[in-house]
Design an enzyme around this catalytic site. Structure first.
Site, mmCIF file in Angstrom:
data_model
loop_
_atom_site.group_PDB
_atom_site.id
_atom_site.type_symbol
_atom_site.label_atom_id
_atom_site.label_comp_id
_atom_site.label_asym_id
_atom_site.label_seq_id
_atom_site.Cartn_x
_atom_site.Cartn_y
_atom_site.Cartn_z
ATOM 1 C CG ASP A 1 -25.408 -27.660 11.175
ATOM 2 O OD1 ASP A 1 -24.460 -27.099 11.118
ATOM 3 O OD2 ASP A 1 -26.487 -27.610 11.844
ATOM 4 C CG HIS A 2 -25.120 -26.442 7.740
ATOM 5 N ND1 HIS A 2 -25.161 -25.094 7.879
ATOM 6 C CD2 HIS A 2 -26.127 -26.768 9.054
ATOM 7 C CE1 HIS A 2 -26.000 -24.890 8.498
ATOM 8 N NE2 HIS A 2 -26.978 -24.642 9.238
ATOM 9 C CD GLU B 1 -27.932 -25.315 17.537
ATOM 10 O OE1 GLU B 1 -27.894 -25.499 16.634
ATOM 11 O OE2 GLU B 1 -29.083 -25.213 18.223
ATOM 12 C CB THR C 1 -27.783 -28.658 16.477
ATOM 13 O OG1 THR C 1 -27.905 -28.300 15.044
ATOM 14 C CG2 THR C 1 -27.090 -29.134 17.165
ATOM 15 C CG ASP D 1 -27.773 -21.983 10.894
ATOM 16 O OD1 ASP D 1 -27.000 -22.349 9.284
ATOM 17 O OD2 ASP D 1 -29.036 -22.436 11.026
ATOM 18 C CB SER E 1 -29.629 -27.792 10.855
ATOM 19 O OG SER E 1 -28.702 -26.444 10.816
ATOM 20 C CG HIS F 1 -29.690 -18.474 7.599
ATOM 21 N ND1 HIS F 1 -30.153 -19.307 6.186
ATOM 22 C CD2 HIS F 1 -29.863 -19.437 8.291
ATOM 23 C CE1 HIS F 1 -29.516 -20.762 6.436
ATOM 24 N NE2 HIS F 1 -29.590 -20.814 7.684
#
Length: 547
Positions: A528-529, A478, A297, A483, A244, A487
């Site tokens: 971001d990914h 954000e 971020t 995320d 990130s 995870h």
């Protein structure tokens, strides 16, 4: 907000399952079908509707990021300057300039995708074209697959390629809008640093970045030909996958750097984020996050550091206090609202010798110094015992606007993030996937729900304060818990987190339409990914949406 009926019963059932380490069916309320799907998948370790990671035989075989191409949606501007025939991935010299070397199998004369660093250039060109209000909306960890599953669960409709439909940001057509996808690979992975000295020890790292479209796919919906490629384990081409802070640095500074870097280049030299450049030109600056205020971020919106884990120093940059990277201090942002409240470790080795025991993300002395009550520049709104979070924030917004002060908002539940919204719109997570076994679900008290705010409320608060401070402003928002949910390989939390972010997008759009419209505004929504969820049977979620 009230806890959903049956919440206490569900948590006790899951606690029993975890204690017994059982792998049998766990009853979940029929009114929450996606929660039931998640629990069944975790306890049996299989699901016919999907799986996380490269191994289709088990529900969870990978719990971190991937090198998938990431969607980018623009509003008020288009992507013509960076995509298709203008993609830098069609130009070997441009690729080499970007990475500092020519990565293996990365040059693609037919690339439709572009690079994540182009998002920085899009922001810059938007301002150059006359836009006075720029919003960078980052759904942390939200790849095309995560977006699709949330859209299906929300609308009951499926799609198999392209932009899709079923969420506000997919469907909105109130201004010029465009859609594309980008490469998120870092420059390198495996770099070592000294936080205390703010130096990079091995700038070239261990694994170089790049993107091989023949293995990873030419589009986000094209399955990889090598399932291990996207996680850096291919025997054909090995490229570093994203994390990130390196990706956030690409979004805010327009450079490729090493994994864990915060707005520094591969040798640790300062990179200037667009927010600080715009601030020098009179723009007000805001940062909003549903996770801790100085995570990768939001930290990269403004701060500099050789490592993402130096949270207190990153916050010092954000609020204009002397930091290890900037001993003289930066000007600080006009608005900072996020999580991290209540996380109070006694030690934190990742933050170096100057870590102050207490709150992990802002030292007590720094919080006191910025408060207007002590002569500082920020009206401080914190989670407060017994007080409704929206009221606490609203009161602070009114005071900041009235007195022309800055605004600092600090909230959060366990882990420091806002409470997870689940797929059904409630706040009652079920079990996630831990290290080869079920992991305890987060449980929120009445106080957790009452005393916190939601992302849409944070975003609108920031918009109101920024607009009162200047007719030119830049704002990062954000949706960070996407995320965290991914995870944990938790599809229920993941969908809920995307929907929470989508609600914030809808609130932002409504604010724009009521406050001058799109002529002066550009909004870029991206991630971001990516992670590695694979959807096998969309009809399972279509059915769940109808129940």
């Amino acid at each position: 907000m009230n806890l959903k009926p049956g919440f206490t019963i569900r948590i006790s059932v899951f606690a029993f399952v975890l204690a017994a380490n059982a792998c049998q069916h766990v009853p979940v309320q029929a009114a929450d079908p996606i929660a039931k799907m998640q629990v069944d998948a975790v306890t049996t370790r299989q699901a016919d509707w999907g799986y996380w990671g490269p191994n289709p035989k088990t529900y969870s075989s990978w719990k971190t990021h991937s090198n998938r191409l990431i969607p980018v949606y623009t509003f008020g501007i288009d992507l013509n300057a960076v995509s298709g025939e203008n993609s830098l991935y069609r130009d070997a010299a441009a690729i080499e300039k970007l990475y500092g070397f020519l990565p293996d199998k990365t040059h693609n004369p037919e690339a439709e995708y572009f690079d994540q660093t182009d998002v920085y250039r899009l922001q810059k060109s938007a301002v150059e074209s006359g836009k006075k209000r720029v919003i960078l909306f980052v759904f942390d960890g939200m790849d095309w697959d995560t977006t699709r599953i949330a859209a299906i669960a929300n609308s009951g409709k499926d799609y198999s390629e392209g932009r899709g439909e079923g969420l506000h940001f997919l469907d909105y057509r109130g201004t010029t809008t465009d859609y594309g996808y980008c490469v998120t690979s870092p420059r390198v992975d495996g770099t070592s640093v000294s936080v205390d000295k703010q130096t990079v020890i091995n700038p070239e790292g261990k694994v170089r970045g790049g993107y091989d479209a023949k293995l990873g796919g030419n589009s986000p919906w094209e399955p990889p030909t090598d399932a291990d490629y996207l996680i850096g384990k291919s025997k054909q081409t090995k490229h570093a996958y994203a994390e990130s802070s390196a990706t956030a640095t690409s979004l805010t500074c327009g450079i490729k750097t090493y994994n864990d870097a915060m707005n520094v280049d591969f040798v640790g030299r300062e990179a200037m984020p667009i927010a600080r450049t715009l601030q020098q030109d009179g723009f007000a600056i805001g940062v909003v996050s549903s996770v801790p205020i100085s995570h990768a971020t939001p930290g990269c919106a403004y701060a500099n550091n050789v490592h993402r884990s130096d949270y207190q120093d990153l916050t010092r940059d954000l609020v204009g206090r002397p930091s290890i990277y900037h001993p003289g201090g930066l000007p600080g942002v006009d608005v900072l609202i996020g999580g991290g409240w209540g996380i109070n470790p006694k030690k934190d080795g990742g933050q170096g010798k100057n870590f102050v025991p207490g709150n992990k993300y802002i030292a007590a002395d720094d919080l006191a110094a910025i408060d207007v009550e002590n002569g500082g520049k920020y009206v401080v709104a914190q989670r407060t015992d017994g007080m409704a979070g929206p009221e606490v924030l609203s009161t602070a917004v009114q005071q900041a606007i009235k007195d022309q002060n800055r605004l600092f908002g600090f909230f959060g539940a366990q882990g420091g993030h806002l409470p997870y919204q689940t797929a059904d719109g409630n706040y009652d997570p079920v079990v996630s996937y831990g290290n080869a076994k079920p992991a305890k679900a987060e449980a929120y008290s009445e106080a957790d729900l009452h005393e916190n705010v939601k992302l849409d409320e944070m975003a609108v608060a920031a918009l109101n304060v920024l607009d009162a401070r200047s007719d030119q402003w830049w704002l990062m928002i954000e949706a960070g818990e996407v995320d965290w949910a991914n995870h944990s390989n938790n599809i229920d939390n993941s969908i809920g987190a995307v929907l929470s972010g989508d609600e914030a997008f809808a609130a932002v759009v409504a604010w724009i339409e009521q406050n001058g419209g799109w002529n002066d505004t550009a909004l870029i929504l991206t991630a971001d990914h990516g992670h590695y969820f694979n959807l096998n049977r969309p009809e399972a979620f279509m059915q769940a949406a109808s129940e």
